[in-house]
Write an enzyme that holds these catalytic residues in place. Structure first.
Site, mmCIF file in Angstrom:
data_model
loop_
_atom_site.group_PDB
_atom_site.id
_atom_site.type_symbol
_atom_site.label_atom_id
_atom_site.label_comp_id
_atom_site.label_asym_id
_atom_site.label_seq_id
_atom_site.Cartn_x
_atom_site.Cartn_y
_atom_site.Cartn_z
ATOM 1 N N HIS A 1 -0.505 -12.908 -0.350
ATOM 2 C CA HIS A 1 -0.990 -12.985 -1.724
ATOM 3 C C HIS A 1 0.176 -12.932 -2.711
ATOM 4 C CE1 HIS A 1 -5.333 -11.497 -0.692
ATOM 5 N NE2 HIS A 1 -5.010 -12.651 -0.131
ATOM 6 N N HIS B 1 -1.100 -3.598 0.933
ATOM 7 C CA HIS B 1 0.202 -3.682 1.596
ATOM 8 C C HIS B 1 1.104 -2.510 1.198
ATOM 9 C CE1 HIS B 1 -0.588 -7.780 3.078
ATOM 10 N NE2 HIS B 1 -1.150 -7.991 1.900
#
Length: 213
Positions: free
Chosen positions: A106, A165
């Site tokens: 992303h 993340h």
């Protein structure tokens, strides 16, 4: 889901924008004929093919790294022996949890898409279109849509940075996105054999936006 198909949204908005603005600029400023203008448009549209290749190769690389560095924590099944899993997909099929180095796709894709949109909109400098023409309405509509899409990408980038993340995965994703942008628009596209920069072929850093009104 919206972010997972971010390249599709970017691609289908940039496609008409690049085609229309490049053709108009080639005809009105460079005084190209119809055939040469079309060839110029096709050359510039090849930047979208380059972007598609960058997206495909990088996301495939991210998946490879995650599979290579990961291991599966299977669901508790005491009656069944533990098995080895080669990929994240196999692990998830057995309701397991895959623990690997998951480079943030992303962060990579959102940064690359936003930078690419801004680069391509640089063509608006010096583009002269009749105030009352339908073409101007189309260009303005595409411009506003691309600005809105860029705002969405920035917002989703912030959401990813806050909630998903770890730091190293996000940092590496952004660095790869920046490298893809720099390698194309700041290096390769300056060469003769390339899709080229948005007309009039001046790097964005030296431009001042002044869309003729």
């Amino acid at each position: 889901y919206f972010v997972k198909v971010a390249w599709a949204w970017t691609f289908w908005l940039l496609l008409p924008f690049i085609a229309v603005t490049t053709y108009q600029f080639a005809e009105s400023k460079f005084l190209y004929g119809p055939m040469k203008s079309i060839l110029t448009v096709l050359r510039r549209l090849s930047a979208l093919l380059v972007g598609t290749a960058v997206w495909y190769i990088c996301t495939g690389l991210f998946m490879y790294v995650e599979n290579l560095t990961g291991m599966c924590s299977p669901a508790d099944k005491l009656s069944e022996p533990h098995r080895l899993y080669a990929t994240k997909q196999e692990c998830h099929q057995d309701n397991g949890i895959w623990n690997g180095f998951d480079i943030s796709g992303h962060c990579f894709l959102l940064s690359y898409c936003a930078l690419m949109i801004v680069e391509e909109m640089a063509v608006l400098e010096g583009l002269s279109v009749d105030q009352n023409s339908k073409l101007r309405v189309v260009i303005n509509g595409l411009f506003v849509s691309l600005c809105f899409l860029t705002m969405i990408w920035v917002f989703m980038f912030l959401c990813t940075a806050v909630y998903f993340h770890d730091f190293s995965q996000k940092l590496l994703g952004v660095l790869i996105g920046l490298s893809a942008w720099y390698g194309t628009y700041r290096f390769w596209y300056l060469k003769a054999f390339s899709p080229g920069l948005p007309l009039p072929n001046v790097p964005l850093s030296s431009k001042k936006y002044s869309y003729s009104r």
